[in-house]
Scaffold this motif. Structure first.
Motif, PDB file in Angstrom:
ATOM      1  N   ILE A   1      21.439  25.617  69.054  1.00  0.00           N
ATOM      2  CA  ILE A   1      21.848  24.474  68.311  1.00  0.00           C
ATOM      3  C   ILE A   1      20.788  23.193  68.233  1.00  0.00           C
ATOM      4  N   MET A   2      20.229  23.037  69.394  1.00  0.00           N
ATOM      5  CA  MET A   2      19.086  21.808  69.716  1.00  0.00           C
ATOM      6  C   MET A   2      18.227  21.723  68.400  1.00  0.00           C
ATOM      7  N   PRO A   3      17.489  22.919  68.077  1.00  0.00           N
ATOM      8  CA  PRO A   3      16.552  22.912  67.190  1.00  0.00           C
ATOM      9  C   PRO A   3      17.189  22.510  65.604  1.00  0.00           C
ATOM     10  N   GLU A   4      18.348  22.764  65.598  1.00  0.00           N
ATOM     11  CA  GLU A   4      18.770  22.128  64.294  1.00  0.00           C
ATOM     12  C   GLU A   4      19.109  20.933  64.375  1.00  0.00           C
TER      13      GLU A   4
ATOM     14  N   PHE B   1      25.439  28.232  78.533  1.00  0.00           N
ATOM     15  CA  PHE B   1      24.896  26.979  78.061  1.00  0.00           C
ATOM     16  C   PHE B   1      23.687  27.130  77.555  1.00  0.00           C
ATOM     17  N   LEU B   2      22.828  27.838  77.779  1.00  0.00           N
ATOM     18  CA  LEU B   2      21.431  28.116  77.572  1.00  0.00           C
ATOM     19  C   LEU B   2      21.195  28.592  76.198  1.00  0.00           C
TER      20      LEU B   2
ATOM     21  N   LEU C   1      14.215  20.693  74.533  1.00  0.00           N
ATOM     22  CA  LEU C   1      15.190  19.835  75.231  1.00  0.00           C
ATOM     23  C   LEU C   1      16.390  21.140  75.791  1.00  0.00           C
ATOM     24  N   ALA C   2      16.158  22.265  75.279  1.00  0.00           N
ATOM     25  CA  ALA C   2      17.476  23.137  75.379  1.00  0.00           C
ATOM     26  C   ALA C   2      17.640  23.593  76.818  1.00  0.00           C
ATOM     27  N   LEU C   3      16.669  23.637  77.774  1.00  0.00           N
ATOM     28  CA  LEU C   3      16.904  23.933  79.161  1.00  0.00           C
ATOM     29  C   LEU C   3      17.576  22.584  79.619  1.00  0.00           C
TER      30      LEU C   3
ATOM     31  N   ARG D   1      11.482  19.042  68.861  1.00  0.00           N
ATOM     32  CA  ARG D   1      11.828  18.637  70.174  1.00  0.00           C
ATOM     33  C   ARG D   1      13.043  19.110  70.704  1.00  0.00           C
ATOM     34  N   GLY D   2      13.917  19.782  69.911  1.00  0.00           N
ATOM     35  CA  GLY D   2      15.218  20.153  70.573  1.00  0.00           C
ATOM     36  C   GLY D   2      14.963  21.636  71.014  1.00  0.00           C
TER      37      GLY D   2
END
Length: 452
Positions: A415-418, A408-409, A427-429, A423-424
């Motif tokens: 993905i989250m920064p894209e 998952f990490l 929030l990844a963790l 902010r992504g």
């Protein structure tokens, strides 16, 4: 220091009393141990600057892996020794502990030989930029050498607590932590030694803790001292079987510690890609606080472990379940409190490391509330995985450790920064830990559903 041994009856004393007697000194000791790393960060940030913080963060990831190996063998040998003690086989309990310490010492020695033979190459592999390389080379040798003493503590503190001296185990963390604060100040400010001074302070404080732990095991242990280890073919085969079983039980602890390393390494790469050295400096501040959160979950799991493992060895299922529930309730209560503290006071927490006007500090203050949202699930996951280790459920403990540390990490960081930009990344963790918690809850509900 006079060593106080507690008369602890793991098979009969009330579970809440037992858990409290282990949790309070274990938690206090572990949080004090975190001061070794965090004090480095505060003095380095204030005395040297954000580039030095980034250099320190680059060096920490491999030490987390080494510590994970020590925890793997420590938990594995502790669980097996607890079960052996429950059946009255003290000799086998002592043999498992001796073998764990011997094998871990060899592994750390190999790590030091490989990484310090060409330190500049090691720095490049860890993601250091040319700008940060001189600082990395100043910090790396002493901190990597400290891994030997940290490894002895990682295994030995399980032994000390299981032997009935949780308060002495606490002091094995508190005294090195206090020593590190004093030495950091002396080496960085009056002596102006920079990051090399911080590394030397860490080495000396870790050496103190390692010597305290080994002294107890060698000279003062009531039951679980060291014993002779043979090197004939039969003895080596027995050692291989014992170490393999310890690794099978404790491998999720290695993966848990590796999660911290993956978090730091991947976060460093992603922040370097999107922002540069300033972003790595901002991220490094959050990484200094992560061990505190990790140690809270770890303290809950390690306090429950000897109680669960001993009663598991006795076949007392009711006491095992009661301890598990108490540990989970404690984790569920602690998680939101930690997240709330990080969300309400980000400026004060970042301000310990850098001036509030520094670019790295401003990035960190903005990201803290998003990053800390993960801690609600972070502590619960560590506690649940610790339970699976304690009852020798190796497969679920490994699966869930892999989910939160890799499956998952890493995709979340990609993905989250894209999706959400800067902010992504923060929030990844949260995404990784939340998905892992849902997986654990689903497994627990499914495994306890009545079967036809």
């Amino acid at each position: 220091m006079e060593i106080e041994r507690d008369a602890i009856n793991l098979g009969e004393e009330r579970i809440p009393s037992l858990f409290r007697r282990y949790l309070l000194p274990t938690l206090f000791g572990m949080l004090s141990l975190c001061a070794v790393t965090t004090t480095d960060g505060i003095f380095v940030g204030r005395g040297v600057g954000s580039d030095a913080l980034a250099a320190v963060n680059i060096c920490i990831a491999p030490t987390m892996l080494v510590m994970g190996i020590a925890l793997m063998l420590g938990i594995g040998s502790s669980v097996i020794s607890s079960i052996r003690l429950a059946s009255g086989d003290v000799k086998a309990a002592k043999l498992n502990i001796t073998q764990a310490l011997a094998v871990c010492t060899l592994i750390v020695a190999a790590f030091l030989l490989i990484t310090l033979f060409r330190p500049e190459l090691t720095g490049r592999i860890l993601g250091s930029s040319p700008t940060l390389m001189p600082l990395v080379l100043d910090y790396m040798p002493f901190v990597f050498a400290a891994c030997m003493f940290q490894a002895w503590c990682g295994i030995g503190l399980f032994v000390v607590r299981l032997d009935g001296s949780p308060k002495y185990a606490m002091w094995c963390n508190v005294i090195p932590g206090l020593l590190n604060v004093i030495l950091d100040y002396i080496f960085i400010f009056p002596l102006n030694m920079g990051v090399r001074g911080a590394a030397l302070a860490t080495f000396l404080s870790c050496m103190t803790g390692g010597i305290m732990v080994l002294s107890y095991i060698c000279f003062f242990a009531r039951t679980l001292g060291l014993c002779p280890v043979g090197f004939n073919p039969a003895a080596l085969r027995l050692m291989a079987r014992n170490i393999a079983r310890q690794c099978r039980i404790g491998v999720s602890a290695l993966l848990g510690e590796a999660t911290m390393g993956v978090l730091m390494l991947t976060g460093n790469i992603v922040f370097m890609y999107y922002i540069g050295d300033t972003g790595v400096g901002a991220f490094s501040i959050t990484c200094y606080y992560c061990p505190f959160v990790f140690m809270i979950g770890n303290a809950i799991a390690q306090s429950a472990q000897p109680i669960i493992s001993y009663n598991y060895g006795l076949g007392s299922r009711a006491r095992v379940i009661a301890t598990e529930k108490l540990a989970i309730y404690t984790a569920v209560a602690c998680g939101p409190l930690v997240t709330l503290a990080f969300s309400l006071y980000p400026s004060a927490m970042v301000g310990l490391f850098l001036d509030s006007h520094a670019p790295a500090a401003q990035i960190a203050v903005a990201g803290f509330p998003f990053f800390s949202a993960a801690f609600v699930f972070f502590i619960f996951n560590l506690t649940a995985i610790g339970y699976f280790q304690s009852v020798e459920k190796a497969l679920p403990s490994v699966v869930f450790a892999l989910l939160r540390g890799l499956v998952f990490l890493v995709p979340a960081f990609v993905i989250m920064p894209e999706v959400l930009g800067l902010r992504g990344i923060w929030l990844a963790l949260f995404v990784s830990e939340a998905l892992t918690s849902l997986s654990i809850i689903g497994y627990l509900l499914a495994s306890r559903r009545p079967r036809k």
